[in-house]
Design a protein around this motif. Sequence first.
Motif, mmCIF file in Angstrom:
data_model
loop_
_atom_site.group_PDB
_atom_site.id
_atom_site.type_symbol
_atom_site.label_atom_id
_atom_site.label_comp_id
_atom_site.label_asym_id
_atom_site.label_seq_id
_atom_site.Cartn_x
_atom_site.Cartn_y
_atom_site.Cartn_z
ATOM 1 N N ASP A 1 0.608 -1.227 -0.151
ATOM 2 C CA ASP A 1 -0.030 -0.174 -0.151
ATOM 3 C C ASP A 1 0.731 1.114 -0.210
ATOM 4 N N SER A 2 1.051 1.614 -1.102
ATOM 5 C CA SER A 2 0.077 1.601 -2.254
ATOM 6 C C SER A 2 1.128 1.434 -3.576
ATOM 7 N N VAL A 3 2.350 1.435 -3.141
ATOM 8 C CA VAL A 3 3.358 1.994 -4.431
ATOM 9 C C VAL A 3 2.834 1.190 -5.809
ATOM 10 N N PRO A 4 2.756 0.538 -5.839
ATOM 11 C CA PRO A 4 2.585 -0.488 -7.018
ATOM 12 C C PRO A 4 1.547 0.313 -8.165
ATOM 13 N N ALA A 5 0.035 0.814 -7.199
ATOM 14 C CA ALA A 5 -0.544 1.431 -7.543
ATOM 15 C C ALA A 5 -0.641 3.090 -8.172
ATOM 16 N N ASP A 6 0.044 3.726 -7.446
ATOM 17 C CA ASP A 6 0.636 5.243 -6.796
ATOM 18 C C ASP A 6 1.829 5.299 -7.913
ATOM 19 N N GLU A 7 2.985 4.558 -7.899
ATOM 20 C CA GLU A 7 3.612 4.525 -8.930
ATOM 21 C C GLU A 7 3.079 3.996 -11.221
ATOM 22 N N GLY A 8 2.658 2.732 -10.758
ATOM 23 C CA GLY A 8 1.660 2.227 -12.312
ATOM 24 C C GLY A 8 1.248 2.999 -12.829
ATOM 25 N N MET A 9 0.073 3.584 -11.589
ATOM 26 C CA MET A 9 -0.454 4.574 -12.362
ATOM 27 C C MET A 9 0.985 6.040 -13.485
ATOM 28 N N LEU A 10 1.363 5.992 -12.655
ATOM 29 C CA LEU A 10 1.972 7.213 -13.289
ATOM 30 C C LEU A 10 3.051 6.595 -14.551
ATOM 31 N N PHE A 11 3.562 5.620 -14.595
ATOM 32 C CA PHE A 11 3.791 4.398 -15.115
ATOM 33 C C PHE A 11 3.422 4.754 -16.569
ATOM 34 N N THR A 12 2.093 4.874 -15.846
ATOM 35 C CA THR A 12 0.623 4.572 -17.141
ATOM 36 C C THR A 12 1.294 5.477 -17.820
ATOM 37 N N GLN A 13 -0.298 6.652 -17.499
ATOM 38 C CA GLN A 13 0.442 7.966 -17.487
ATOM 39 C C GLN A 13 1.309 8.625 -18.938
ATOM 40 N N GLU A 14 2.420 8.116 -18.660
ATOM 41 C CA GLU A 14 3.184 8.448 -18.740
ATOM 42 C C GLU A 14 3.752 7.748 -20.169
ATOM 43 N N GLN A 15 2.966 6.375 -20.860
ATOM 44 C CA GLN A 15 2.917 6.061 -22.259
ATOM 45 C C GLN A 15 1.533 6.697 -22.527
ATOM 46 N N PHE A 16 0.677 7.894 -22.456
ATOM 47 C CA PHE A 16 0.366 9.226 -23.050
ATOM 48 C C PHE A 16 0.849 10.312 -23.249
ATOM 49 N N GLY A 17 -0.214 11.006 -24.240
ATOM 50 C CA GLY A 17 -0.194 13.037 -24.070
ATOM 51 C C GLY A 17 -1.112 13.256 -23.283
ATOM 52 N N TYR A 18 -2.010 12.082 -22.698
ATOM 53 C CA TYR A 18 -2.595 12.992 -21.900
ATOM 54 C C TYR A 18 -3.496 11.550 -21.105
ATOM 55 N N CYS A 19 -3.802 11.200 -20.121
ATOM 56 C CA CYS A 19 -4.296 9.580 -19.449
ATOM 57 C C CYS A 19 -5.796 9.989 -19.471
ATOM 58 N N ALA A 20 -7.330 9.452 -19.328
ATOM 59 C CA ALA A 20 -8.082 9.887 -19.238
ATOM 60 C C ALA A 20 -9.096 9.214 -18.166
#
Length: 426
Positions: free
Chosen positions: A146-165
């Motif tokens: 709680d809650s590095v995979p979710a929090d850091e994973g979300m940031l990693f996911t956002q980095e794959q977009f211009g804007y993650c909706a």
Amino acid sequence: CFRPPLESMGREYGVIVFGASGFTGKRVMVEMAAHAPGVKWAAAGRSADRIKSAMTTVGLLDVDVVVADCADESAMNDMCARADVVINCTGPFRFYGEAVVKACVNTGTHYVDITGEPEFMEKMENLYDEPAKEKRVHIVNCCGFDSVPADEGMLFTQEQFGYCARAESFLALHSGGKGFAGHSTTFECVVHGVGAAKELKKIRAELAEKRPKPIPFIGPKLKVQDLYTEPRLKDGGYVAKFPGADASVVRRSELYRSAATGKPQSQYGAYMVIGSLWNAIRLGFHQKTIETAISFDFGKKHVLGNPGFWTAGAFSHEGPTEEQMAATSFDMTFYASGLSEGAAAGGLEGKPDKTVVTRVSGPEPGYVATPIFVVAAALTCLEESKKMGPGGVFTPSLAFKGTQYRQKLIKRGIKFEVLEEGKPAE
């Protein structure tokens, strides 16, 4: 090879592990000994004898011991003043955590912990964000599963977009023949967290006056369901809304990230993979019976004293065996949609033109991965605090953006992967 941190405050210890004799604290000590070469550190807690016994249990020698009790403010200040960073492993944090945070702010000491209790985290933000800023101290909660995979994973996911909706995460636990198990202190934190819903609501009302004003989402609101079948997962089956801290942590990160960038927040939903309908029924039954029991003082006392009975053996005072932990792993899969770099360059009002599937994975989450996450967090504070900007109370992805934190995790076997990229179905 470790290089002495340029940003060290020149104190006696680089890191102090507080709560070192506990079930997780012992494993944090092992992680420090094996993966923080060159850092002088100490183990701390209420009892020198218990700490030394814990060290013997995990095969550690020649580690300094610092005695300090959360109930003794002077002792806590003395302990924190001796270190650049304190790792706090003492839970439940709603009872024992604030004294450590307060002492770290008083003494200008960086702080990381393994809490998963939203009421405690947001209370610390409410009470200590401004004092921490004044002292340029970084207070970083939820640096464990709680809650590095979710929090850091979300940031990693956002980095794959211009804007993650929007993004949804699905946590899956994989265990061997002996099954998954947890320690009673983890269960105790969950029980007290469930009982703190009214307190959390009050804290959030106060924080609403201090936090940035939300920038409205783009597109339809993401509906988070309690239980449903998820066809996007490889094996299908039932998923349930994740009962832990992940959603509140990620949404808090999103609020501040949105304010900093001027972009609308990404919407987020957190789920756990249940599998069969029978598993879903069993989970629902246990949740409801525990929630009902803890609404009464006697019931709450019985639940906390008999975790194995109330969780069908999933949690116990002994915790998982080494064999169980070695056979257990986790993965958290994110399904996200948004605008590609090119589409986002023309503005954020367009229809999503990109989908991404990412995954964060690693070893047993509670007691193997958590020491990896929190020790890496402490070392990042020790080595790169200037890159972390002004002080305050943070989530991991807000505190460690722009540092080598994720790279530290990858070196320790935590994987961040892009599994698929595509376009939304018409």
